[in-house]
Design a protein around this motif. Structure first.
Motif, PDB file in Angstrom:
ATOM      1  N   ALA A 605       0.825  -1.211   0.000  1.00  0.00           N
ATOM      2  CA  ALA A 605       0.000   0.000   0.000  1.00  0.00           C
ATOM      3  C   ALA A 605       0.856   1.258   0.000  1.00  0.00           C
ATOM      4  O   ALA A 605       0.526   2.249  -0.664  1.00  0.00           O
ATOM      5  N   SER A 606       1.985   1.236   0.730  1.00  0.00           N
ATOM      6  CA  SER A 606       2.817   2.443   0.806  1.00  0.00           C
ATOM      7  C   SER A 606       3.352   2.830  -0.566  1.00  0.00           C
ATOM      8  O   SER A 606       3.413   4.011  -0.910  1.00  0.00           O
ATOM      9  N   GLN A 607       3.732   1.806  -1.384  1.00  0.00           N
ATOM     10  CA  GLN A 607       4.230   2.105  -2.740  1.00  0.00           C
ATOM     11  C   GLN A 607       3.084   2.410  -3.697  1.00  0.00           C
ATOM     12  O   GLN A 607       3.179   3.303  -4.538  1.00  0.00           O
ATOM     13  N   ALA A 608       1.992   1.658  -3.619  1.00  0.00           N
ATOM     14  CA  ALA A 608       0.859   1.876  -4.528  1.00  0.00           C
ATOM     15  C   ALA A 608       0.263   3.258  -4.342  1.00  0.00           C
ATOM     16  O   ALA A 608      -0.144   3.910  -5.312  1.00  0.00           O
ATOM     17  N   ASN A 609       0.214   3.734  -3.107  1.00  0.00           N
ATOM     18  CA  ASN A 609      -0.343   5.070  -2.848  1.00  0.00           C
ATOM     19  C   ASN A 609       0.558   6.188  -3.362  1.00  0.00           C
ATOM     20  O   ASN A 609       0.136   7.344  -3.447  1.00  0.00           O
ATOM     21  N   ILE A 610       1.807   5.866  -3.680  1.00  0.00           N
ATOM     22  CA  ILE A 610       2.710   6.852  -4.310  1.00  0.00           C
ATOM     23  C   ILE A 610       2.653   6.734  -5.829  1.00  0.00           C
ATOM     24  O   ILE A 610       2.522   7.716  -6.559  1.00  0.00           O
ATOM     25  N   ILE A 611       2.735   5.490  -6.330  1.00  0.00           N
ATOM     26  CA  ILE A 611       2.803   5.267  -7.788  1.00  0.00           C
ATOM     27  C   ILE A 611       1.492   5.643  -8.467  1.00  0.00           C
ATOM     28  O   ILE A 611       1.478   6.242  -9.549  1.00  0.00           O
ATOM     29  N   GLY A 612       0.347   5.293  -7.863  1.00  0.00           N
ATOM     30  CA  GLY A 612      -0.946   5.604  -8.482  1.00  0.00           C
ATOM     31  C   GLY A 612      -1.120   7.094  -8.742  1.00  0.00           C
ATOM     32  O   GLY A 612      -1.375   7.509  -9.883  1.00  0.00           O
ATOM     33  N   PRO A 613      -0.969   7.968  -7.734  1.00  0.00           N
ATOM     34  CA  PRO A 613      -1.081   9.421  -7.988  1.00  0.00           C
ATOM     35  C   PRO A 613       0.003   9.928  -8.944  1.00  0.00           C
ATOM     36  O   PRO A 613      -0.239  10.846  -9.715  1.00  0.00           O
ATOM     37  N   TRP A 614       1.196   9.316  -8.886  1.00  0.00           N
ATOM     38  CA  TRP A 614       2.261   9.756  -9.820  1.00  0.00           C
ATOM     39  C   TRP A 614       1.832   9.529 -11.263  1.00  0.00           C
ATOM     40  O   TRP A 614       2.028  10.395 -12.120  1.00  0.00           O
ATOM     41  N   ILE A 615       1.264   8.368 -11.558  1.00  0.00           N
ATOM     42  CA  ILE A 615       0.805   8.088 -12.930  1.00  0.00           C
ATOM     43  C   ILE A 615      -0.281   9.071 -13.342  1.00  0.00           C
ATOM     44  O   ILE A 615      -0.283   9.603 -14.456  1.00  0.00           O
TER      45      ILE A 615
END
Length: 845
Positions: A605-615
């Motif tokens: 979750a910690s990485q997905a919550n960063i990568i999703g908004p970045w995309i």
């Protein structure tokens, strides 16, 4: 043009000159009359009726004269000759001392003078206009033949080795020039070498006529070369475009075929019967997402880019828009891709649910086997016991003991009823969940149920037998009976406790394992009371032993009412005490595993919550870049490629997240409350991001191609972009298209949206605004070039194409040209007109 002033003086020609003129003029006339399928033998006789004279003028001028008279009378002939002379005068030629009567009468001097006038006007004057003046004839060495050879060598050096000619060998030089001209240049022999060499001064008019034929031949060859070059250029463009079309069709077919093969695999939701098989399916799907699909995503994007580039090249070469074959349009590929993703959607979730179902089935099957084994162990020997006839020979005390024993058995049997019902319930659940080994489970369950029914029937039958003899039995050992009654439920409790302590469990959250731990602690809290009950039961047995010893009862040291003995109770009690810490350890280990699962959830979750908004941010930035582009197109292209590189460099973070996701799946974690982003969301967003930046780069490349082809300045391109953005009120940030809903664009949609997609691209907007200013070939230009190669005929022959064009392009034309069917057709005639229009989409050929 005025006839030469000294014509009257030249009426008295030298006989040698007159011979040269007659021979030369006759050959010159025949070189043109043969185009009309006729010729002359005697120049002054064959022109007397005026018919061939009029025909000659029509051939060399390309115009139609007045209709000739067909009569044989002198007046008819004079009329025809006058029509010819009037036509010559209409071309600005002033005829002096030449009348129709002299021509009709066969006056050789007048006839030759008239023919010279025609030659001067229609052959020599054209050359003079081009700057090729014949004033050099009186001084050039035409008599030695070097002039003729030099003229041929200048234009066709491969025909004559000029360096080997000798000035002192005029006969060889002249014959070489005349033979080569007749054989390779289609110039008839108008003079013999002897006519020139044997004359002190050759006739200038004959020489000029002969030389003019050379210039006209070379002029026609130059026109043919120019025409051939134009045709080669057009055919090269067409061949390149056709290759691009074939490449598109092939790539589109391959991609659609891959999608067609893949969709049934993704739609196949037939579950496997074992956990291993389903896990293999999951691994196959992971391989598809990581190895097989990403190249196809790139192929789909490249296919769209190739399609847009091809359409741009077709517009720039004035060709019709490319329409792929049915089922291979870009929209068809997009629809097929959507169907693929639709089939893919939910497949992974289905696999995980099936794995969860199989895990549940394995758990239930193991639980069924454990309970069934315990029950079968308990029933072993029970049928033999219930069918014994021991009561028939027993004493009264024995009968009462048997009766009490049977009552204890009935109590024991009732206590096992719950286990049998549990076994049946588990078997039913396995059936409902479609367990692969349900037949063997059902058979075993049915055997247990049948045996249970049989035990019940036999128990009832033995009870009735014992009650029948109960009247004969009066004594009973109350202590044994009490022991049996209390020992049986306590024994069942211990068996149930051992069964529960050894029962397998499956949990997915920390809360669930905490619930099991709480229940286990509650169970341990009951152990002191259970130990008191055990001590009480052992106390009864001790009391029995005391009574037997005190009263010398012949009981053989056994309890007639139960098979349970203190040793068995103590052994089972020790087993329960032994299983308690084992259960503690199992719960502790499962609690640790659930904590690790929670760690994996938070890590993902910690990485997905960063990568999703970045995309999402990058998608929005690309949308703004595609609208608010500044600087030159090359600057924009460089910026976009750098931007694309920065995005591609982010790929390791995606791969790292894929690894975290795989750990979650391998741990059989099915939900994650710490993030709203799934791996599927991240994958789709990443693919859309790569596709969008690639499409934006391709649009800039096509704009550069259009700008260079049309000569559009950077300022004009900036104005076009500003206008396009102004009217693009409803376009999305990444589509970069004008929607056709605006009323002012309705009338031009057929031009700027030839494929009827309902949108106008910025590329089409530029084409419309620039009004197609590029210098392009047209069908009429190509047709005119083919006509030059065909010698002004309405058709062309295969040998003419092979002679004038490179081999590959000549065969290209021969293979595609339809047979010519006009009234003037000859065997092998090819229709270059329909072929030319077909090149530009103006016919259905």
């Amino acid at each position: 043009m005025q006839q030469e002033d000294d014509w009257d003086r030249d009426l008295l020609l030298d006989p040698a000159w007159e011979k040269q003129q007659r021979k030369t003029f006759t050959a010159w006339c025949n070189s043109h009359l043969r185009k009309a399928g006729t010729q002359i033998e005697n120049i002054e006789e064959d022109f007397r009726d005026g018919l061939k004279l009029m025909l000659l003028l029509e051939v060399i001028s390309g115009e139609r004269l007045a209709k000739p008279e067909r009569g044989k009378m002198r007046v008819h002939k004079i009329s025809n000759v006058n029509k010819a002379l009037n036509f010559i005068a209409s071309k600005g030629v002033k005829l002096v001392s030449i009348g129709a009567e002299e021509i009709v009468d066969g006056n050789a001097k007048m006839t030759l003078g008239m023919i010279w006038t025609i030659i001067l006007r229609f052959a020599i004057q054209d050359i003079s206009v081009e700057g090729k003046c014949f004033s050099f004839l009186r001084s050039s060495p035409w008599k030695d033949g070097l002039g003729f050879c030099a003229l041929i060598h200048r234009h066709r050096p491969e025909l004559i080795d000029y360096g080997k000619l000798r000035k002192d060998d005029p006969m060889t030089n002249l014959n070489t020039a005349f033979d080569v001209a007749e054989k390779y240049l289609d110039i008839p022999k108008m003079l013999d070498a002897e006519d020139i060499v044997g004359t002190a001064r050759p006739d200038e008019k004959a020489i000029m006529t002969y030389v003019s034929s050379f210039y006209h031949a070379f002029s026609g060859a130059q026109k043919a070369e120019t025409a051939a070059n134009r045709i080669c250029k057009v055919l090269a463009v067409n061949q390149e475009n056709e290759q691009l079309m074939e490449d598109y069709e092939r790539l589109a077919s391959d991609l659609l075929e891959w999608i067609r093969r893949t969709i049934p695999w993704l739609e196949n939701r037939v579950p496997e019967s074992t956990m291993h098989a389903m896990q293999q399916k999951l691994e196959d799907f992971r391989g598809y997402r990581r190895q097989h699909k990403p190249p196809k995503v790139q192929e789909k994007c490249q296919l769209e880019i190739n399609f847009n580039t091809l359409q741009t090249k077709l517009r720039l070469s004035n060709r019709p828009a490319f329409m792929p074959s049915e089922g291979r349009m870009v929209s068809d590929i997009s629809n097929a891709w959507g169907a693929l993703e639709g089939a893919e959607k939910g497949y992974e979730e289905w696999l995980l649910n099936e794995i969860r179902r199989l895990e549940r089935l394995d758990h239930l099957a193991e639980k069924f086997r454990q309970k069934a084994a315990i029950h079968e162990a308990w029933t072993e020997g029970k049928e033999g016991m219930l069918t014994k006839k021991d009561y028939e020979v027993a004493s009264l005390s024995d009968i009462k003991a048997l009766l009490k024993k049977h009552e204890a058995f009935e109590s024991d049997l009732a206590a096992h009823q719950d286990r049998v019902e549990q076994i049946a319930a588990i078997a039913q659940e396995l059936n409902e969940l479609e367990y692969y080994d349900s037949p063997s489970v059902n058979a075993r369950c049915q055997k247990i149920c049948d045996q249970w029914d049989s035990l019940g029937a036999m128990t009832q039958k033995r009870s009735e037998a014992l009650q029948k003899t109960e009247k004969l039995l009066e004594t009973i050992d109350q202590l044994y009976l009490e022991f049996a009654k209390r020992a049986a439920p306590f024994n069942n409790w211990m068996e149930g406790a051992m069964e529960d302590l050894q029962d397998t469990f499956i949990v997915h959250t920390i809360e669930e394992i905490q619930g099991l731990s709480t229940a286990h602690e509650q169970f341990k809290a009951t152990l002191p009371e259970a130990d008191k009950e055990r001590q009480a039961i052992l106390g009864i047995h001790n009391e029995i032993a005391k009574i037997v010893q005190t009263y010398h009862v012949n009981m053989a040291g056994t309890n007639p009412y139960t098979t349970i003995n203190p040793q068995e109770i103590n052994a089972k009690w020790d087993k329960v005490r032994q299983l308690v810490p084992q259960r503690d350890q199992a719960l502790i280990e499962e609690h640790a595993r659930q904590q690790n699962n929670e760690r994996l959830r938070r890590q993902f979750a910690s990485q997905a919550n960063i990568i999703g908004p970045w995309i999402q941010t990058k998608m929005e930035e690309i949308g703004r870049i595609s609208i608010e582009m500044h600087g030159t197109l090359e600057d924009q292209l460089t910026h976009l490629r750098q931007y694309e590189k920065s995005i591609v460099n982010y790929k390791p973070k995606i791969d790292q997240l894929e690894g975290d996701h795989q750990q979650i799946q391998e741990a059989l974690i099915f939900d994650n409350k710490h993030t709203n982003y799934t791996m599927e969301h991240i994958r789709v967003g990443w693919e859309q991001l790569l596709t969008t930046i690639a499409r934006t780069i391709n649009e800039i490349e096509n704009q550069i191609l259009t700008r260079d082809a049309k000569g559009i300045s950077q300022e004009q391109l900036s104005e076009f972009r500003a206008s396009f953005n102004h009217f693009d009120r409803v376009s999305t940030a990444h589509s970069n298209t004008l929607h056709s809903g605006e009323a002012e664009f309705a009338r031009i949609m057929s031009i700027v949206d030839p494929n009827r997609l309902g949108v106008v691209t910025f590329q089409a907007f530029i084409d419309f605004m620039s009004r197609e200013t590029a210098d392009t070939d047209t069908a009429d230009q190509v047709m005119a070039s083919f006509k030059v190669l065909a010698g002004d005929k309405n058709y062309i022959l295969a040998e003419e194409l092979r002679r004038e064009l490179p081999p590959d392009q000549a065969e290209y034309c021969i293979a595609r040209m339809a047979p010519y069917t006009g009234p003037d057709a000859v065997p092998g005639a090819l229709d270059y007109m329909s072929f030319s229009t077909a090149l530009y989409g103006e016919s259905d050929l």
